[in-house]
Design an enzyme around this catalytic site. Structure first.
Site, short mmCIF file in Angstrom:
data_model
loop_
_atom_site.label_atom_id
_atom_site.label_comp_id
_atom_site.label_asym_id
_atom_site.label_seq_id
_atom_site.Cartn_x
_atom_site.Cartn_y
_atom_site.Cartn_z
N ASN A 12 34.36 6.51 -28.19
CA ASN A 12 34.17 6.50 -29.62
C ASN A 12 35.21 7.36 -30.14
O ASN A 12 34.58 8.55 -30.15
CB ASN A 12 32.67 6.79 -29.90
CG ASN A 12 32.67 6.82 -31.56
OD1 ASN A 12 33.64 6.36 -32.33
ND2 ASN A 12 31.70 7.26 -32.06
N LYS A 14 36.12 7.94 -33.01
CA LYS A 14 35.59 8.42 -34.39
C LYS A 14 36.87 8.44 -35.33
O LYS A 14 38.00 7.79 -35.24
CB LYS A 14 34.92 9.78 -34.25
CG LYS A 14 33.86 9.98 -33.38
CD LYS A 14 32.94 10.90 -33.39
CE LYS A 14 31.61 10.95 -32.30
NZ LYS A 14 30.67 11.99 -32.61
N HIS A 103 25.75 4.42 -36.21
CA HIS A 103 25.99 5.71 -35.63
C HIS A 103 25.45 6.88 -36.40
O HIS A 103 25.41 6.62 -37.53
CB HIS A 103 27.53 5.98 -35.65
CG HIS A 103 27.90 7.18 -34.47
ND1 HIS A 103 27.92 8.52 -35.28
CD2 HIS A 103 28.11 7.52 -33.26
CE1 HIS A 103 28.02 9.20 -34.19
NE2 HIS A 103 28.44 8.54 -32.91
N GLU A 105 26.50 9.57 -37.45
CA GLU A 105 27.25 10.14 -38.47
C GLU A 105 27.33 9.13 -39.79
O GLU A 105 27.46 9.64 -40.66
CB GLU A 105 28.65 10.17 -37.83
CG GLU A 105 28.45 11.55 -37.11
CD GLU A 105 29.72 11.54 -35.78
OE1 GLU A 105 30.67 10.49 -35.86
OE2 GLU A 105 29.44 12.40 -34.94
N GLU A 175 21.26 8.68 -28.62
CA GLU A 175 22.21 9.71 -29.13
C GLU A 175 21.56 10.64 -30.02
O GLU A 175 21.46 10.73 -31.11
CB GLU A 175 23.50 9.38 -29.84
CG GLU A 175 24.40 8.43 -29.22
CD GLU A 175 26.00 8.58 -29.56
OE1 GLU A 175 26.69 8.65 -28.80
OE2 GLU A 175 26.17 8.44 -30.95
N GLY A 181 28.64 16.45 -30.61
CA GLY A 181 29.56 17.42 -30.57
C GLY A 181 29.21 18.83 -30.57
O GLY A 181 29.98 19.62 -31.11
N SER A 221 27.98 14.89 -26.14
CA SER A 221 28.52 15.89 -25.11
C SER A 221 28.75 15.64 -23.87
O SER A 221 28.50 16.63 -23.18
CB SER A 221 27.92 17.26 -25.27
OG SER A 221 27.95 17.67 -26.88
P1 13P Z 1 30.43 13.67 -28.40
O1 13P Z 1 30.58 13.14 -27.02
O2 13P Z 1 31.68 14.34 -29.05
O3 13P Z 1 29.22 14.77 -28.57
O4 13P Z 1 30.19 12.49 -29.37
C1 13P Z 1 29.23 11.91 -28.99
C2 13P Z 1 29.16 10.62 -29.95
O5 13P Z 1 28.64 10.66 -31.02
C3 13P Z 1 29.56 9.30 -29.58
O6 13P Z 1 29.22 8.25 -30.36
#
Ligand code: 13P
Length: 259
Positions: A12, A14, A103, A105, A175, A181, A221
């Site tokens: 992803n 982002k 997601h 976010e 997640e 992150g 992560s």
């Molecule tokens: P990270 O791997 O940067 O923690 O992000 C995970 C994520 O949100 C994947 O969709």
């Protein structure tokens, strides 16, 4: 991972990589995957931003890069007065195979609810693509002992009421918000226990066949160092990778990880 399910490792990206940078990243991935290959029984998807999708699609198809094209979001309507939105129908036309829905976010910063995510999943399925439905609990919910009820509730809200066959073709990404992150990966035990609980919940509302074939990813992560043990967990069928997917070598390290 057991039971013959094909594992899915998804990157992803982002809101990173303009289309020039995206092209460079997919070319680096192509070179590395050409040299080392994708392990048998494993599938890879990459999820660039909307502005890079067409560029990445062309590169993947021209160079026969062994990755599926993915998107990060979509609208639930096919077309209409929804300024700034992109529909599942538009994504399908770009040969997108997987679309991330809900997601954390998007839930946190854009107010997406389970009901909205459910409608997006309807649209993704209607256009012949596979949703990657994201679920997860906050640190407060985990501390309060509510992680399992929170996550299984999200899964049921978005996926129940569909046939076992449909549910079995979906991907759910667990997640935990506290691991995204942050550099804090859930332990293999945490990931395994939650994925087992999700599978059990899917069995409850969609039947044993759906529970056996639905694929469950862990995200948060993930690094090349942690990927192998996570992928080895019985109920973890893949990984949804954020930060580490922006570095071709690290992402291929995850794609090729073994316990
Ligand atoms: P990270 O791997 O940067 O923690 O992000 C995970 C994520 O949100 C994947 O969709």
């Amino acid at each position: 991972m057991t039971d013959g399910r094909v594992t899915l490792v998804s990157g992803n990206w982002k809101m990173n990589e303009n289309h020039f940078e995206a092209l460079k990243l997919v070319q680096e991935l192509a070179a590395l995957l050409r040299a080392s290959g994708v392990p048998k029984g494993r599938e890879v998807s990459i999820h660039p931003s909307f502005t890079s999708l067409r560029t990445v699609q062309t590169a993947v198809e021209t160079d026969h890069v062994p990755v599926a094209l993915g998107a990060q979001n979509c609208h639930f309507e096919d077309r209409g007065a929804f300024t700034g939105e992109v529909s599942a129908e538009m994504l399908a036309k770009l040969n997108v195979s997987y679309v991330i829905a809900g997601h954390s976010e998007r839930r946190t910063y854009f107010g997406e609810t389970d009901l909205l995510v459910r409608r997006k999943v309807d649209a993704i399925l209607a256009h012949g693509m596979r949703p990657i439905v994201c679920v997860g609990e906050t640190l407060d919910e985990r501390s309060a002992g509510e992680a399992f009820s929170r996550v299984t509730h999200q899964v049921a809200e978005v996926l129940s009421g569909r046939s076992g066959e449909v549910v079995g073709g979906v991907v759910v990404a667990y997640e935990p918000l506290w691991a995204i992150g942050t550099g804090e990966t859930a332990s293999v035990e945490d990931a395994e226990q939650m994925c087992a609980a999700i599978r059990e919940e899917v069995g409850r509302f969609a039947g044993a066949g759906a529970a056996a074939s639905i694929r469950l990813q862990y995200g948060g992560s993930v690094t090349p160092e942690t990927a192998g043990a996570l992928l080895d967990a019985k109920n973890v069928d893949g990984l949804l990778v954020g930060g580490a997917s922006l570095d071709a070598e690290r992402f291929v390290g995850i794609v090729r990880a073994q316990a």
